[in-house]
Enzyme design. Structure first.
Site, PDB file in Angstrom:
ATOM      1  N   GLU A 202       8.258   2.499  11.543  1.00 41.09           N
ATOM      2  CA  GLU A 202       8.048   2.446  10.094  1.00 41.09           C
ATOM      3  C   GLU A 202       7.366   3.742   9.680  1.00 41.09           C
ATOM      4  O   GLU A 202       6.575   4.295  10.435  1.00 41.09           O
ATOM      5  CB  GLU A 202       7.100   1.288   9.717  1.00 41.09           C
ATOM      6  CG  GLU A 202       7.794  -0.016   9.474  1.00 41.09           C
ATOM      7  CD  GLU A 202       6.830  -1.124   9.090  1.00 41.09           C
ATOM      8  OE1 GLU A 202       5.709  -0.838   8.617  1.00 41.09           O
ATOM      9  OE2 GLU A 202       7.207  -2.288   9.269  1.00 41.09           O
ATOM     10  N   ARG A 294       2.974 -20.152   7.046  1.00 41.30           N
ATOM     11  CA  ARG A 294       1.921 -21.153   7.276  1.00 41.30           C
ATOM     12  C   ARG A 294       0.864 -20.989   6.191  1.00 41.30           C
ATOM     13  O   ARG A 294       0.948 -20.073   5.387  1.00 41.30           O
ATOM     14  CB  ARG A 294       1.279 -20.898   8.642  1.00 41.30           C
ATOM     15  CG  ARG A 294       0.823 -19.444   8.735  1.00 41.30           C
ATOM     16  CD  ARG A 294      -0.054 -19.151   9.895  1.00 41.30           C
ATOM     17  NE  ARG A 294      -0.187 -17.737  10.150  1.00 41.30           N
ATOM     18  CZ  ARG A 294      -0.997 -16.896   9.534  1.00 41.30           C
ATOM     19  NH1 ARG A 294      -1.784 -17.331   8.561  1.00 41.30           N
ATOM     20  NH2 ARG A 294      -1.042 -15.621   9.838  1.00 41.30           N
TER      21      ARG A 294
HETATM   22  P1  ADP Z   1       0.419  -7.823  12.305  1.00 36.39           P
HETATM   23  O1  ADP Z   1       1.467  -8.884  12.145  1.00 36.39           O
HETATM   24  O2  ADP Z   1       0.256  -7.365  13.726  1.00 36.39           O
HETATM   25  O3  ADP Z   1      -0.867  -8.147  11.629  1.00 36.39           O
HETATM   26  P2  ADP Z   1       1.296  -6.219  10.032  1.00 36.39           P
HETATM   27  O4  ADP Z   1       2.666  -5.695   9.889  1.00 36.39           O
HETATM   28  O5  ADP Z   1       0.913  -7.379   9.176  1.00 36.39           O
HETATM   29  O6  ADP Z   1       1.036  -6.549  11.580  1.00 36.39           O
HETATM   30  O7  ADP Z   1       0.264  -5.051   9.812  1.00 36.39           O
HETATM   31  C1  ADP Z   1      -1.107  -5.241  10.009  1.00 36.39           C
HETATM   32  C2  ADP Z   1      -1.866  -4.190   9.252  1.00 36.39           C
HETATM   33  O8  ADP Z   1      -1.510  -2.878   9.719  1.00 36.39           O
HETATM   34  C3  ADP Z   1      -1.582  -4.175   7.771  1.00 36.39           C
HETATM   35  O9  ADP Z   1      -2.407  -5.081   7.060  1.00 36.39           O
HETATM   36  C4  ADP Z   1      -1.920  -2.755   7.448  1.00 36.39           C
HETATM   37  O10 ADP Z   1      -3.344  -2.656   7.417  1.00 36.39           O
HETATM   38  C5  ADP Z   1      -1.433  -1.959   8.652  1.00 36.39           C
HETATM   39  N1  ADP Z   1      -0.042  -1.473   8.510  1.00 36.39           N
HETATM   40  C6  ADP Z   1       1.089  -2.141   8.829  1.00 36.39           C
HETATM   41  N2  ADP Z   1       2.183  -1.407   8.572  1.00 36.39           N
HETATM   42  C7  ADP Z   1       1.756  -0.226   8.068  1.00 36.39           C
HETATM   43  C8  ADP Z   1       2.416   0.981   7.598  1.00 36.39           C
HETATM   44  N3  ADP Z   1       3.744   1.108   7.627  1.00 36.39           N
HETATM   45  N4  ADP Z   1       1.640   1.972   7.143  1.00 36.39           N
HETATM   46  C9  ADP Z   1       0.292   1.867   7.130  1.00 36.39           C
HETATM   47  N5  ADP Z   1      -0.378   0.796   7.557  1.00 36.39           N
HETATM   48  C10 ADP Z   1       0.330  -0.258   8.022  1.00 36.39           C
END
Ligand code: ADP
Length: 518
Positions: A202, A294
């Site tokens: 990403e 959930r």
């Molecule tokens: P997980 O399911 O492991 O918690 P997430 O996709 O929800 O993973 O991402 C967790 C956190 O990581 C997000 O709340 C954000 O803080 C950070 N994050 C995720 N994707 C990105 C991104 N593309 N750019 C910047 N920060 C990101």
């Protein structure tokens, strides 16, 4: 309609108690389950029935899905509520519950599966027209492909585990030289955590906010967005403070994000409560991250500003009730939640264990305590360190912050280190008060927050507590005990009369103040 009569709660701690309460208010009987470690827990006592399910390790108790289903059948429960964590997002468990003729208080197994992997969820969101973070939807084959894709999107990029959760299997890559090593590390971490090494790319968004939209969908095609929650105050990708609404979201943006969340939920055939997580960048663009299928830890802030009970709605939707509204309600007032964890902020947030010797829970106007502990509770290492959630509600954000400060000051937890003082420092921070936050804010700010002086009243109270303790020690050495009968000062000079508890949390607050290295 199939009204529920008895629900087995496949969880523990504050969320189990939260579900017991919702059941009771709806006239539904509740069955708690508990491991050896939780025999004395409040959720066990408050439920109508309780069943011991095994030893402390979750794999031998709360994660034994087949056993939980057997217990539910045996006790004549007609539904299972999974709470969050544990089995709540396991497609096989949702399916097994339904196959056993029980009602699953959650979305259909197919919807859990559709949102279960980050790459599948991205593909689904794209098909629904919901914007996603620029990147791939297919796992990377090798480092060469990773370098090629990263160059296409431009550095920095984020490598993410398709099966990811809890921030595991994620690596920021700032240049081509780092990508091979980061890919190997992300794959290794994902394989260890999830038994799956699929990793995709990403674009790394700099300085965004984490904004999530609560949705509620019934079985009749109604799906409604219930506004946003601001969850940017994170440490190591773990949320610590949440609020609703967000200072960064206008009514117009709320409507657009709500529509995007509803579109993604509909594409997954979603029913029940769920949450779409988004990143909101500095220019106001938002990107879908994932859907949590959930109830969320931070659901109370939405409940308070929307004036509805999400856990009751989970149960009502599961019993076949139709949503009585199809338009998104407008948030009224401001709600903030602080996660009270048994971690020691002054010591790198090291988990703290022990027996809770004394607990004083805040109360008064606009204060809600969703907790799973009481005096006497033993806090170990078997489960998540979140002990409780302290939630406040008031008319404006500024008033809610002041109310949270007041409530945090009332809170006393003796026996384990907690995040209480940390939350007070965040609440007092000028940038936080101005709402100038992003997902990177807390980690950048942490050294400064930890170095700051404790509030003056904490220091004063600590000094008093220290004097009382010294006096108690002196009496003990002299063979006298503390006196609680107010029987005069003969022989004691100016010594205080009240019995002195073990070191108070105020005293700990002062120790926190510069005496330890962050
Ligand atoms: P997980 O399911 O492991 O918690 P997430 O996709 O929800 O993973 O991402 C967790 C956190 O990581 C997000 O709340 C954000 O803080 C950070 N994050 C995720 N994707 C990105 C991104 N593309 N750019 C910047 N920060 C990101």
């Amino acid at each position: 309609m199939r009204p529920l009569r008895k629900v087995l709660i496949a969880n523990r701690g504050e969320i189990a108690l939260r579900i017991v309460r919702a059941c009771r208010e709806l006239g539904i009987a509740s069955v708690a389950v508990y491991s050896d470690a939780d025999a004395q827990a409040p959720h066990v006592r408050e439920a109508d029935e309780a069943v011991h399910i095994g030893p402390a390790p979750a794999a031998e108790s709360y994660l034994r899905g087949d056993h939980l289903i057997a217990v539910a059948k045996q006790l004549g429960a007609d539904a299972i509520h999974p709470g969050y964590g544990f089995l709540s997002e396991r497609e096989w468990f949702a399916r097994a519950v339904c196959d056993a003729g029980l009602v699953w208080v959650g979305p259909p197994a197919e919807a859990i599966a559709a949102m279960g992997s980050k790459t599948a969820a991205r593909t689904l969101a794209i098909s629904a027209g919901t914007p996603v973070v620029p990147g791939t939807t297919e796992p990377l084959r090798d480092a060469a492909e990773a370098a090629e894709v990263a160059a296409r999107f431009g550095y920095p990029v984020l490598l993410k585990a398709a099966a990811g959760g809890g921030g595991k299997g994620m690596r920021i890559v700032r240049g081509a030289g780092e990508i091979a090593g980061a890919l190997a590390a992300a794959k290794r971490e994902s394989q260890n955590a999830f038994g799956d090494d699929a990793v995709y790319v990403e674009k790394y968004i700099e300085g965004p906010r984490h904004i999530e939209i609560q949705v509620l969908a019934d079985a009749y095609g109604n799906c409604v967005a219930l506004g946003e929650r601001e969850c940017s105050i994170q440490r190591r990708h773990q949320k610590m403070i949440e609020e609703a609404p967000s200072t960064a979201v206008t009514a117009e943006l709320r409507a657009r994000m709500g529509a995007a969340a509803v579109a993604a939920a509909r594409a997954a055939g979603y029913v029940n409560a769920g949450t779409c997580e988004f990143l909101l960048d500095r220019t106001g663009e938002f990107y879908f991250l994932e859907m949590n299928t959930r109830i969320q830890v931070e659901h109370p802030v939405t409940e308070l500003v929307m004036g509805l009970d999400l856990v009751q709605w989970q149960l009502r939707i599961a019993s076949g009730e139709q949503l009585p509204f199809t338009e998104s309600p407008v948030p009224r007032g401001w709600a903030i939640e602080c996660r009270i964890t048994s971690e020691d902020p002054a010591n790198g947030f090291l988990p703290s264990t022990g027996r809770i010797a004394h607990l004083h829970v805040p109360s008064g106007p606009g204060v809600r305590w969703d907790g799973g502990i009481e005096a006497g509770s033993v806090v170990g290492l078997s489960y998540d360190p979140m002990l409780a959630k302290l939630i406040v509600f008031d008319r404006t954000r500024e008033a809610a912050i002041r109310r949270m400060e007041r409530a945090l000051r009332e809170l006393v937890i003796d026996g384990v280190e907690t995040s209480r003082e940390f939350h007070l420092r965040v609440m007092a921070d000028p940038e936080f008060r101005r709402g100038e936050i992003s997902i990177q804010w807390l980690e950048a700010k942490l050294p400064e927050l930890l170095a700051r002086k404790a509030p003056p009243e904490a220091v004063r109270a600590a000094a008093i507590a220290a004097a009382l303790l010294a006096d108690r020690d002196r009496r003990a050495r002299n063979g006298g005990g503390p006196r609680g009968d107010g029987g005069g000062a003969s022989g004691g000079g100016t010594a205080p009369r009240a019995p002195v508890p073990a070191e108070s949390s105020w005293a700990r607050a002062a120790r926190f103040d510069g005496l330890r290295s962050p």
